[in-house]
Scaffold this motif. Structure first.
Motif, PDB file in Angstrom:
ATOM      1  N   UNK A 220       0.790  -1.445   0.078  1.00  0.00           N
ATOM      2  CA  UNK A 220      -0.030   0.106  -0.075  1.00  0.00           C
ATOM      3  C   UNK A 220       0.845   1.238   0.028  1.00  0.00           C
ATOM      4  N   UNK A 221       1.907   1.306   0.800  1.00  0.00           N
ATOM      5  CA  UNK A 221       2.800   2.556   0.745  1.00  0.00           C
ATOM      6  C   UNK A 221       3.538   2.657  -0.443  1.00  0.00           C
ATOM      7  N   UNK A 222       4.081   1.439  -1.167  1.00  0.00           N
ATOM      8  CA  UNK A 222       4.690   1.762  -2.528  1.00  0.00           C
ATOM      9  C   UNK A 222       3.739   2.217  -3.435  1.00  0.00           C
ATOM     10  N   UNK A 223       2.394   1.742  -3.465  1.00  0.00           N
ATOM     11  CA  UNK A 223       1.454   2.256  -4.392  1.00  0.00           C
ATOM     12  C   UNK A 223       1.027   3.585  -4.203  1.00  0.00           C
ATOM     13  N   UNK A 224       1.056   3.975  -2.851  1.00  0.00           N
ATOM     14  CA  UNK A 224       0.498   5.267  -2.541  1.00  0.00           C
ATOM     15  C   UNK A 224       1.447   6.439  -3.053  1.00  0.00           C
ATOM     16  N   UNK A 225       2.969   5.982  -2.920  1.00  0.00           N
ATOM     17  CA  UNK A 225       4.170   7.062  -3.072  1.00  0.00           C
ATOM     18  C   UNK A 225       4.739   6.913  -4.413  1.00  0.00           C
ATOM     19  N   UNK A 226       4.482   5.642  -5.193  1.00  0.00           N
ATOM     20  CA  UNK A 226       5.011   5.613  -6.485  1.00  0.00           C
ATOM     21  C   UNK A 226       4.019   5.122  -7.639  1.00  0.00           C
TER      22      UNK A 226
ATOM     23  N   UNK B  13       8.270  -0.571 -17.741  1.00  0.00           N
ATOM     24  CA  UNK B  13       7.223   0.350 -16.980  1.00  0.00           C
ATOM     25  C   UNK B  13       7.559   1.791 -16.970  1.00  0.00           C
ATOM     26  N   UNK B  14       6.716   2.508 -17.801  1.00  0.00           N
ATOM     27  CA  UNK B  14       7.172   3.883 -18.054  1.00  0.00           C
ATOM     28  C   UNK B  14       6.683   4.699 -16.920  1.00  0.00           C
ATOM     29  N   UNK B  15       7.820   5.349 -16.217  1.00  0.00           N
ATOM     30  CA  UNK B  15       7.362   6.172 -14.824  1.00  0.00           C
ATOM     31  C   UNK B  15       6.823   7.375 -15.029  1.00  0.00           C
TER      32      UNK B  15
ATOM     33  N   UNK C  92      12.082   5.064 -17.272  1.00  0.00           N
ATOM     34  CA  UNK C  92      11.493   3.789 -17.219  1.00  0.00           C
ATOM     35  C   UNK C  92      12.118   2.528 -16.276  1.00  0.00           C
ATOM     36  N   UNK C  93      11.293   1.581 -15.719  1.00  0.00           N
ATOM     37  CA  UNK C  93      11.841   0.709 -14.948  1.00  0.00           C
ATOM     38  C   UNK C  93      11.528  -0.605 -15.634  1.00  0.00           C
TER      39      UNK C  93
ATOM     40  N   UNK D 118       3.104   1.056 -20.365  1.00  0.00           N
ATOM     41  CA  UNK D 118       3.959  -0.071 -20.383  1.00  0.00           C
ATOM     42  C   UNK D 118       4.052  -1.037 -21.358  1.00  0.00           C
ATOM     43  N   UNK D 119       5.050  -1.845 -21.480  1.00  0.00           N
ATOM     44  CA  UNK D 119       5.137  -2.714 -22.978  1.00  0.00           C
ATOM     45  C   UNK D 119       5.950  -3.962 -22.322  1.00  0.00           C
ATOM     46  N   UNK D 120       5.667  -5.137 -23.187  1.00  0.00           N
ATOM     47  CA  UNK D 120       6.538  -6.387 -23.030  1.00  0.00           C
ATOM     48  C   UNK D 120       7.644  -6.463 -24.177  1.00  0.00           C
TER      49      UNK D 120
END
Ligand code: OGA
Ligand code: MN
Length: 210
Positions: free
Chosen positions: A13-19, A155-157, A165-166, A185-187
């Motif tokens: 939840x923290x990661x989702x909230x911040x990033x 994943x395009x940030x 991206x990451x 995002x892409x694969x």
């Protein structure tokens, strides 16, 4: 390690909230992941996968230049491994609703098999206001995956800067979660067959969008 504790949910939840996204290695035990990989391959070998399209309704297109995976939508009876995964996701859904008030209500998912050298071009899983998909969740099922095998999720940030991206490797047991309307995002192509289970949490139709 099987994730179940409130601590792990809080970290996600923290990661989702911040990033706006979270990458969770070892979300489920390797026995469960192996069982799911076998199930995905069994669907493929028995002809129960079909080429995935892009768009929907009358705009649905099948074009392997855009998207080369084959998918099998899951519903109804769940194998025991898949039931373990569904149970874990249900706990996560409740935890995210509590901590982030996302109003997550429905869940839909499919297995995906990417043949060698296939890819999925840069896209969004959900355009704002067109639908209800809120969170994209992808669980990877590839044992002994090496960086040299390719097949990263890119994943395009920053939607304004596609150089930012990451890359997430599709390693067995890794779960990646991101806000469906926010992240392009892409694969990338791989030198091996690439397996995953991809799903989306969505809101109720009438839930107000933020
Ligand atoms: C998708 C998708 C990413 C992946 O199915 O929409 O973007 O890493 N999948 O499999
Ligand atoms: Mn996608």
């Amino acid at each position: 390690m099987t994730i179940s504790g409130t601590n792990s949910h809080q970290l996600i939840a923290d990661e989702l909230e911040f990033n706006g996204y979270a990458v969770v290695p070892d979300f489920l035990s390797s026995e469960i992941i192996t069982g799911m990989a076998e199930e995905a391959l069994a669907f493929q070998m028995t002809g129960q996968m079909h080429h995935a399209g892009t768009g929907r309704g009358s705009g649905l297109l099948h074009n392997v230049a855009l998207r080369g995976d084959e998918i099998h939508w899951l519903d109804g009876h769940a194998s025991s491994e898949r039931q373990d995964y569904s149970d874990s996701l249900e706990l996560l859904r409740l935890a995210l609703n509590r901590s982030l008030s996302l109003g997550l209500f429905d869940y839909e998912h499919h297995y995906a098999v990417y043949p060698v050298d296939s890819h999925y071009s840069r896209h969004l899983d959900q355009f704002q206001r067109e639908g209800r998909r809120t969170l994209s969740c992808i669980l990877y099922l590839n044992q002994d995956w090496l960086i040299s095998d390719g097949g990263a999720l890119r994943l395009y940030l920053d939607a304004e800067d596609f150089l930012n991206f990451r890359d997430v490797m599709p390693v067995a047991g890794t779960l990646v979660i991101f806000m469906s309307t926010r992240f392009w995002h892409e694969v990338l192509p791989a030198t091996r067959t690439r397996l995953s289970l991809t799903g989306w949490f969505s809101t109720r139709a009438e839930y107000p969008r933020i």
